[in-house]
Structures are given as structure tokens and as C-alpha cells.
Write a protein that holds these residues in place. Structure first.
Motif, short mmCIF file in Angstrom:
data_model
loop_
_atom_site.label_atom_id
_atom_site.label_comp_id
_atom_site.label_asym_id
_atom_site.label_seq_id
_atom_site.Cartn_x
_atom_site.Cartn_y
_atom_site.Cartn_z
N LYS A 114 12.28 11.04 -19.35
CA LYS A 114 11.25 11.82 -18.66
C LYS A 114 10.88 13.00 -19.54
CE LYS A 114 12.19 10.69 -13.83
NZ LYS A 114 12.47 11.24 -12.48
N SER A 115 9.60 13.37 -19.50
CA SER A 115 9.11 14.40 -20.42
C SER A 115 9.83 15.72 -20.23
CB SER A 115 7.60 14.58 -20.26
OG SER A 115 7.28 14.94 -18.93
N ARG A 116 10.14 16.09 -18.98
CA ARG A 116 10.78 17.40 -18.77
C ARG A 116 12.18 17.44 -19.36
NH1 ARG A 116 13.57 18.22 -13.52
NH2 ARG A 116 13.82 16.21 -12.47
N TYR A 117 12.88 16.30 -19.33
CA TYR A 117 14.22 16.27 -19.92
C TYR A 117 14.14 16.29 -21.45
CZ TYR A 117 15.89 15.07 -15.23
OH TYR A 117 16.18 15.07 -13.89
N ALA A 119 11.80 17.69 -23.14
CA ALA A 119 11.41 19.06 -23.50
C ALA A 119 12.62 19.99 -23.46
CB ALA A 119 10.31 19.55 -22.56
N LEU A 120 13.49 19.79 -22.46
CA LEU A 120 14.69 20.62 -22.36
C LEU A 120 15.59 20.41 -23.57
CD1 LEU A 120 16.63 22.48 -20.73
CD2 LEU A 120 17.55 20.39 -19.70
N ALA A 219 7.79 27.22 -16.98
CA ALA A 219 6.47 26.88 -16.42
C ALA A 219 6.33 27.38 -14.99
CB ALA A 219 6.27 25.37 -16.46
N SER A 222 10.77 26.47 -10.55
CA SER A 222 11.76 25.40 -10.56
C SER A 222 12.65 25.45 -11.79
CB SER A 222 11.07 24.04 -10.47
OG SER A 222 10.35 23.76 -11.66
N GLU A 223 12.23 26.17 -12.84
CA GLU A 223 13.03 26.26 -14.06
C GLU A 223 13.99 27.44 -14.05
OE1 GLU A 223 10.92 25.60 -17.74
OE2 GLU A 223 9.38 24.45 -16.71
#
Length: 387
Positions: A114-117, A119-120, A219, A222-223
Motif C-alpha cells: 500500500k502506498s502509505r506503508y 511512504a512510511l 498529511a 491520522s499520522e
């Protein structure tokens, strides 16, 4: 930046529990979450619970619906586990939970696509790849955003108590760390994780978020990955400080403590009383002590620096707030805290199994698998090892 705080029922409860997927024979982690989630996608669509993926493909997270009581939320979690087990059983995949896996290595694990993972991991690099950690999250509804930060600051006094009760990560990548909760110290290496900033009100939180968004740190809300954080989307305070609980009764007990504390502090605010808080540097020291010593820690309990054994202070708190637990219909779960203090938290049970098995951490994993199925079974496991 204006951040709306959703409407939620006061002292309602939601639970999230991150679970490991392990090979039934070797006990090592297996990257089977995508398969499990695919098989569950349609079966759980109409249920109150949810089952989702996490950063690593060796993990699934089970989440309750919004419960009026801890018991209702725990029932949802039990239903979710039963659904997961119906899928994992034929795969010879076992479920277990602790703050860390006793011997798995970070470089053997796969990141969920997943893109958010991604990116992390791109941002945090080695530390991000080392996030082989499992925890619980307890949400409690708050009816007014003006209450959120006074309650968070008061809850910070009890962070070491919650961390000590849940401590379950004495081993890391095959080594004994000497800490009851190694997970808590690893997790705070992420740039938006760790202790909450001691903000005084919702407007300060909005200003904080604006600074973080404008500078590209995050962003949205949630972060924010604090040990205790507001969850504006749900209208809750979310306690994230705990290691993964190894059994469902222990999860219920810690959830009850969080719910009782939030409701108690909310009542104090209703009566116009100021809530207690301690200096941020004392909160930080308490976190380290609980991570290091678990339920044997001495914690700082007031602004004058008074220190108490964490078990003793917990028992005093339970006696003082027992009536709140009755009002919230969680007295049975609340009383379960005594069992953790008497029998030992998961970290101490794991180290006893390791000692009895001459350091064989595969036995610790099988102990955790048995506990997850049946509750604390240390005595039976030690008997099987001949001790």
C-alpha cells in the motif's frame, strides 16, 4: 486549521488488536495476511467487527464495533478471532500476540503493498523496517472536544501502569533485552510517535497539526502516533501505549481500566475540578521505568515527585474507582487487573518459559500460541517442559 471532533457516545468503547500469523510448527512469522483477508472479505462484510491488514504481511488487525460496554466490544473481538481462525486453521497458521515476536528478524518480513506503508518505509528507512511490533488500541468516547486534552494529560500519569500491565516484549530478534517492553522504546523512534505533547486545549492541537502539515511532516491527524492521542474522526481518546496483550481476558482488563479512567476524569471536569497532571519530564521517566521493569517499576505519581510501586498504586486506584466500573458495567473486566498483577504480565511469563527451556525461544512462541487460544497457561506449559 480547523479539525472537527466527531460526535460519539460518552465512554463508549472500541478495541483494536494486532495479531501475528505464525507457522504452526516452527513458530516463525508467515506473510499470509493477504490470503487471509481475501478469504474473509465477503464473509465479514455484514459483521460488527472488521479484519484488516497492517504494515507487515505477517499481521492482521481485528477491530470491534462501537460498544456501550467493554464486554460488548470484547464479544466483537472474539467473533473476529473466530472468523480469522476458521481461515487460518486449514493453512496451519497460528495466531498469537505479544509486543514483539521472540526470534523473528526484520529483514525476513514483507511490507504490505500500500502506498502509505511504502511512504512510511521510504521516510523512516531502517527504523521503519524494524517496526516488528504489535499492540492494542483502546478508544473511549468523549462528548466534548474541550475535555480531550485535560483528560489526555491526566491519563499520562497512568501511562506507566498501562504499559506495565501490557508489557510483553522482553525478546527482540532472538535476544533477551532486559526490558519488559522493548516495543515501547522501538515505536517511539518514528517521527510522530512517542509521548503526547502536553497541549492545553483543542485550539493548540489544531495549531500543532497546521505546523505539521505546512512543514510536510504529516498529511493529517491520522499520522499522529502518540501513546495517547485524540481520534477526531471517531470522537474518541485513543490509548496506544500498550504492547499487544497475549490473551483476551487481559485485553478486556486493560480496556476496562482505560474506560474507567476516562469516565472518572470526565466526571471530575463536570464537577468543575481541575485534573491532575505531572511534569512532562516525569512522564518520560515513568515510561522508561515501566518499559524496563514492568510491574516491578516504581512510578512517580504527582507533581511533588512522590514514588510508589506500580502494583500498589494500581490497587489503590482500583479501590478508589471501583464504583465507576460498576456504573460502566465493566466491574468483572476491571477486577481482571488483579489477575495480571498476581500472576505476572506476559513478559514475565515469557521469560519463565525461556528459562525453563534453556533459552529455546521456539518454546516461548508455542507458549504464546497456547495462551492466545486458552488464556494464561504458564503452569501447564512449564509442566510440559518438566518444570
Amino acid at each position: 486549521m480547523k479539525v472537527p471532533f466527531a460526535t460519539s457516545a460518552r465512554s463508549s468503547v472500541g478495541l483494536e488488536w494486532e495479531l501475528m500469523l505464525a507457522d504452526g510448527e516452527s513458530g516463525d512469522l508467515v506473510p499470509r495476511a493477504p490470503e487471509v483477508l481475501d478469504l474473509l472479505e465477503h464473509a465479514s462484510a455484514l459483521e460488527r467487527y472488521t479484519v484488516t491488514g497492517e504494515l507487515l504481511t505477517n499481521t492482521v488487525e481485528v477491530t470491534s464495533g462501537i460498544g456501550a460496554t467493554v464486554h460488548a466490544a470484547v464479544d466483537d473481538i472474539a467473533d473476529a478471532i473466530a472468523a480469522v481462525r476458521a481461515v487460518t486453521g486449514p493453512m496451519n497458521v497460528e495466531l498469537l500476540c505479544a509486543g514483539s515476536h521472540p526470534f523473528a528478524q526484520w529483514y525476513d518480513q514483507q511490507v504490505t503493498d500500500k502506498s502509505r506503508y511504502h511512504a512510511l518505509i521510504e521516510r523512516t528507512q531502517w527504523w521503519g523496517r524494524n517496526m516488528m511490533i504489535w499492540g492494542i488500541h483502546v478508544h473511549v468516547g468523549v462528548e466534548d472536544s474541550a475535555k480531550v486534552f485535560p483528560i489526555i494529560n491526566a491519563l499520562s500519569i497512568y501511562l506507566p501502569h498501562l504499559q506495565a500491565l501490557s508489557a510483553s516484549s522482553p525478546f527482540w530478534a532472538g535476544e533477551r533485552t532486559g526490558y519488559a517492553s522493548n516495543r515501547s522504546l522501538v515505536f517511539q523512534q518514528l517521527p510522530t510517535a512517542g509521548l503526547p505533547w502536553p497541549l492545553q486545549g483543542w485550539a493548540e492541537f489544531e495549531a500543532y497539526l497546521e505546523d505539521m502539515v505546512v512543514t510536510g511532516v504529516m498529511a493529517d491527524a491520522s499520522e499522529v502516533r502518540w501513546d495517547i492521542r485524540p481520534a477526531p474522526r471517531w470522537g474518541t481518546i485513543e490509548v496506544r501505549a500498550c504492547d499487544g496483550m497475549s490473551t483476551l481476558p487481559e485485553l478486556a482488563a486493560v480496556a476496562a481500566l482505560v474506560q474507567v479512567l476516562v469516565e472518572h476524569f470526565s466526571r471530575e471536569l463536570d464537577e468543575g475540578r481541575a485534573l491532575p497532571s505531572i511534569q512532562p519530564w516525569l512522564v518520560r521517566e515513568n515510561k522508561w521505568r515501566a518499559a524496563r521493569y514492568g510491574l516491578d517499576a516504581r512510578v512517580i505519581v504527582d507533581r511533588d515527585g512522590s514514588q510508589r510501586p506500580v502494583r500498589e498504586h494500581l490497587r489503590e486506584t482500583m479501590a478508589r474507582l471501583g464504583g465507576v466500573a460498576v456504573d460502566l458495567d465493566c466491574a468483572r473486566e476491571f477486577a481482571g487487573l488483579e489477575a495480571i498483577m498476581t500472576q505476572g504480565a506476559s513478559y514475565s511469563r515469557q521469560t519463565m518459559v525461556a528459562d525453563a527451556a534453556q533459552g529455546d525461544l521456539r518454546e516461548v512462541v508455542h507458549h504464546l500460541i497456547r495462551e492466545f487460544r486458552a488464556g494464561p497457561t504458564l503452569r501447564q506449559h512449564l509442566a510440559a517442559l518438566g518444570h
